[in-house]
Design a protein around this motif. Structure first.
Motif, PDB file in Angstrom:
ATOM      1  N   GLY A 197       0.812  -1.222   0.000  1.00 42.99           N
ATOM      2  CA  GLY A 197       0.000   0.000   0.000  1.00 42.99           C
ATOM      3  C   GLY A 197       0.837   1.259   0.000  1.00 42.99           C
ATOM      4  O   GLY A 197       2.068   1.222   0.099  1.00 42.99           O
ATOM      5  N   LYS A 198       0.110   2.382  -0.107  1.00 42.87           N
ATOM      6  CA  LYS A 198       0.781   3.681  -0.129  1.00 42.87           C
ATOM      7  C   LYS A 198       1.026   4.177   1.282  1.00 42.87           C
ATOM      8  O   LYS A 198       0.187   3.979   2.172  1.00 42.87           O
ATOM      9  N   VAL A 199       2.171   4.808   1.482  1.00 44.14           N
ATOM     10  CA  VAL A 199       2.470   5.439   2.768  1.00 44.14           C
ATOM     11  C   VAL A 199       2.912   6.880   2.514  1.00 44.14           C
ATOM     12  O   VAL A 199       3.252   7.238   1.387  1.00 44.14           O
ATOM     13  N   PHE A 200       2.881   7.677   3.581  1.00 45.94           N
ATOM     14  CA  PHE A 200       3.082   9.125   3.409  1.00 45.94           C
ATOM     15  C   PHE A 200       4.028   9.681   4.471  1.00 45.94           C
ATOM     16  O   PHE A 200       3.916   9.333   5.641  1.00 45.94           O
ATOM     17  N   ARG A 201       4.938  10.519   4.049  1.00 47.10           N
ATOM     18  CA  ARG A 201       5.855  11.179   4.984  1.00 47.10           C
ATOM     19  C   ARG A 201       6.078  12.616   4.531  1.00 47.10           C
ATOM     20  O   ARG A 201       5.942  12.924   3.356  1.00 47.10           O
ATOM     21  N   VAL A 202       6.456  13.453   5.505  1.00 43.18           N
ATOM     22  CA  VAL A 202       6.868  14.806   5.128  1.00 43.18           C
ATOM     23  C   VAL A 202       8.278  14.670   4.559  1.00 43.18           C
ATOM     24  O   VAL A 202       9.208  14.341   5.292  1.00 43.18           O
ATOM     25  N   ASP A 203       8.417  14.835   3.279  1.00 50.02           N
ATOM     26  CA  ASP A 203       9.729  14.663   2.667  1.00 50.02           C
ATOM     27  C   ASP A 203       9.828  15.509   1.412  1.00 50.02           C
ATOM     28  O   ASP A 203       8.843  15.689   0.701  1.00 50.02           O
ATOM     29  N   ASP A 204      11.009  16.041   1.167  1.00 47.47           N
ATOM     30  CA  ASP A 204      11.206  16.789  -0.076  1.00 47.47           C
ATOM     31  C   ASP A 204      11.348  15.798  -1.217  1.00 47.47           C
ATOM     32  O   ASP A 204      11.998  14.766  -1.075  1.00 47.47           O
ATOM     33  N   VAL A 205      10.735  16.137  -2.339  1.00 42.32           N
ATOM     34  CA  VAL A 205      10.774  15.228  -3.482  1.00 42.32           C
ATOM     35  C   VAL A 205      12.121  15.366  -4.195  1.00 42.32           C
ATOM     36  O   VAL A 205      12.547  16.453  -4.520  1.00 42.32           O
ATOM     37  N   ASP A 206      12.801  14.242  -4.360  1.00 44.22           N
ATOM     38  CA  ASP A 206      14.003  14.229  -5.214  1.00 44.22           C
ATOM     39  C   ASP A 206      14.056  12.882  -5.932  1.00 44.22           C
ATOM     40  O   ASP A 206      13.078  12.144  -5.940  1.00 44.22           O
ATOM     41  N   ALA A 207      15.198  12.570  -6.546  1.00 42.44           N
ATOM     42  CA  ALA A 207      15.280  11.372  -7.382  1.00 42.44           C
ATOM     43  C   ALA A 207      14.955  10.092  -6.609  1.00 42.44           C
ATOM     44  O   ALA A 207      14.467   9.122  -7.184  1.00 42.44           O
ATOM     45  N   SER A 208      15.220  10.064  -5.294  1.00 46.19           N
ATOM     46  CA  SER A 208      14.965   8.825  -4.562  1.00 46.19           C
ATOM     47  C   SER A 208      14.052   9.018  -3.344  1.00 46.19           C
ATOM     48  O   SER A 208      13.932   8.124  -2.515  1.00 46.19           O
ATOM     49  N   HIS A 209      13.416  10.185  -3.215  1.00 47.80           N
ATOM     50  CA  HIS A 209      12.483  10.409  -2.098  1.00 47.80           C
ATOM     51  C   HIS A 209      11.187  11.037  -2.598  1.00 47.80           C
ATOM     52  O   HIS A 209      11.177  11.744  -3.601  1.00 47.80           O
ATOM     53  N   SER A 210      10.107  10.776  -1.848  1.00 51.58           N
ATOM     54  CA  SER A 210       8.831  11.396  -2.179  1.00 51.58           C
ATOM     55  C   SER A 210       7.970  11.461  -0.924  1.00 51.58           C
ATOM     56  O   SER A 210       8.199  10.717   0.028  1.00 51.58           O
ATOM     57  N   PHE A 211       6.981  12.322  -0.905  1.00 50.26           N
ATOM     58  CA  PHE A 211       6.078  12.406   0.245  1.00 50.26           C
ATOM     59  C   PHE A 211       5.049  11.277   0.201  1.00 50.26           C
ATOM     60  O   PHE A 211       4.323  11.035   1.149  1.00 50.26           O
ATOM     61  N   GLU A 212       4.987  10.580  -0.916  1.00 55.44           N
ATOM     62  CA  GLU A 212       4.040   9.478  -1.068  1.00 55.44           C
ATOM     63  C   GLU A 212       4.748   8.353  -1.812  1.00 55.44           C
ATOM     64  O   GLU A 212       5.298   8.582  -2.882  1.00 55.44           O
TER      65      GLU A 212
END
Ligand SMILES: [Zn+2]
Length: 340
Positions: free
Chosen positions: A193-208
């Motif tokens: 499933g989908k999970v969510f975090r406060v994170d800046d979007v870059d090549a290997s990170h996302s908020f979702e």
């Protein structure tokens, strides 16, 4: 002048080569109107002859030019019509047929691999309570371990719910205690499933992003069962030659905790932006379920043990296809999606 006007208007209206040919004969043919005029020039008084002759020749030039122009126009019209005509022996135009998104394709495969070793698949809520997402997983309020999962909380204004009690789940582990509350051991379950975090979007990170939680609880479940399961599953999914390494680490809901790294498929271990130049990509944190979690679920931690793991599904998909950017997974551009 009259001859010129009627000839030119007839030429303009001509619809095909045959009509054009007839017009030519009518005016410029042996007994054509203009030819006869030119022939009759000798009957005109000598002082007007030169003027009339010049005029007749000019008219002849105009008619000839108009005929030539119309001739070319008709020819190109015909060749255009040929191009537009339908060749019924041509193969038909194939309708665009879509396919499953690469994320779904890999997810289906992962589910199949786990199914083959006895894991059931469960679904769970994306909007979760603080209890199931944190407290039940040995992360009580104010536990420092919560800091590793920057959380998106829902606004509970104008409701009876205390602030900070409803959140977007930060991990699919939220289903561990929910499932164990309902089923007695042995349990073998995966929760994609989908999970969510406060994170800046870059090549290997996302908020979702997508995660797949898995856990097993039974009598005598050992760390070696966990290592064997991870090794089997990753090699099934990524190929027998996949290089995997484990490292000890610490997560609140497991004791002991391990982290699984897979050789970066983007750079083949040489180091690149995607793996932060380490040559390895963190893919599967895991460990033996903490006795406090088993207790929260109502299990007797003296009688049963278990392991749990979480696969970073989004990352697995990018590694699988050698994509160098996680953002490609949420890009709706068909030129990207058609490649998978
Ligand atoms: Zn790399």
């Amino acid at each position: 002048m009259q001859i010129k006007n009627s000839a030119v208007s007839m030429i303009i209206e001509a619809e095909n080569q045959k009509e054009l040919e007839e017009i030519k004969l009518q005016f410029l043919g042996r007994s054509g109107r203009l030819t006869l005029t030119l022939k009759g020039i000798t009957k005109i008084p000598a002082e007007r002859r030169a003027t009339v002759g010049q005029l007749a020749n000019d008219v002849k030039d105009v008619i000839e030019d108009a005929l030539e122009e119309k001739n070319l126009a008709l020819k190109s019209q015909v060749s255009n019509q040929k191009k537009q005509s339908i060749d019924i022996t041509n193969p038909g135009i194939k309708p665009d047929i879509g396919h499953l998104h690469p994320m779904t394709q890999v997810l289906n495969e992962v589910v199949d691999v786990f199914k083959s070793i006895g894991f059931q698949t469960a679904d769970g809520p994306e909007i979760e309570t603080d209890y199931y997402n944190f407290t039940a997983l040995n992360m009580p309020p104010n536990a420092p371990s919560r800091d590793t999962q920057a959380t998106l909380y829902l606004d509970t204004h104008d409701s009876k719910v205390e602030p900070g009690q409803i959140l977007l789940r930060t991990q699919t582990s939220n289903m561990q205690v929910r499932i164990m509350e309902k089923i007695k051991p042995p349990v073998r379950t995966i929760v994609p499933g989908k999970v969510f975090r406060v994170d800046d979007v870059d090549a290997s990170h996302s908020f979702e992003f997508w995660q797949l939680e898995g856990f097993m609880v039974d009598k005598n479940v050992k760390m070696t069962d966990l290592l064997g399961t991870i090794d089997y599953v990753l090699k099934k999914l990524m190929g027998e030659k996949t290089k995997i390494k484990f490292a000890t680490t610490n997560f609140a809901f497991v004791e002991p905790g391990i982290d699984t790294y897979m050789e970066c498929t983007v750079c083949k271990g040489k180091g690149c932006g995607f793996c932060k130049n380490s040559g390895w990509s963190e893919i599967m944190p895991a460990g033996m379920i903490h006795p406090n979690v088993l207790k929260a679920a109502g299990y007797d931690s003296q009688k049963v043990t278990g392991f749990a793991f979480a696969i970073g599904l989004s990352r697995l998909v990018t590694l699988r296809y050698g994509m160098d950017d996680l953002r490609l997974l949420t890009n709706p551009d068909l030129r990207i999606l058609e490649q998978f």
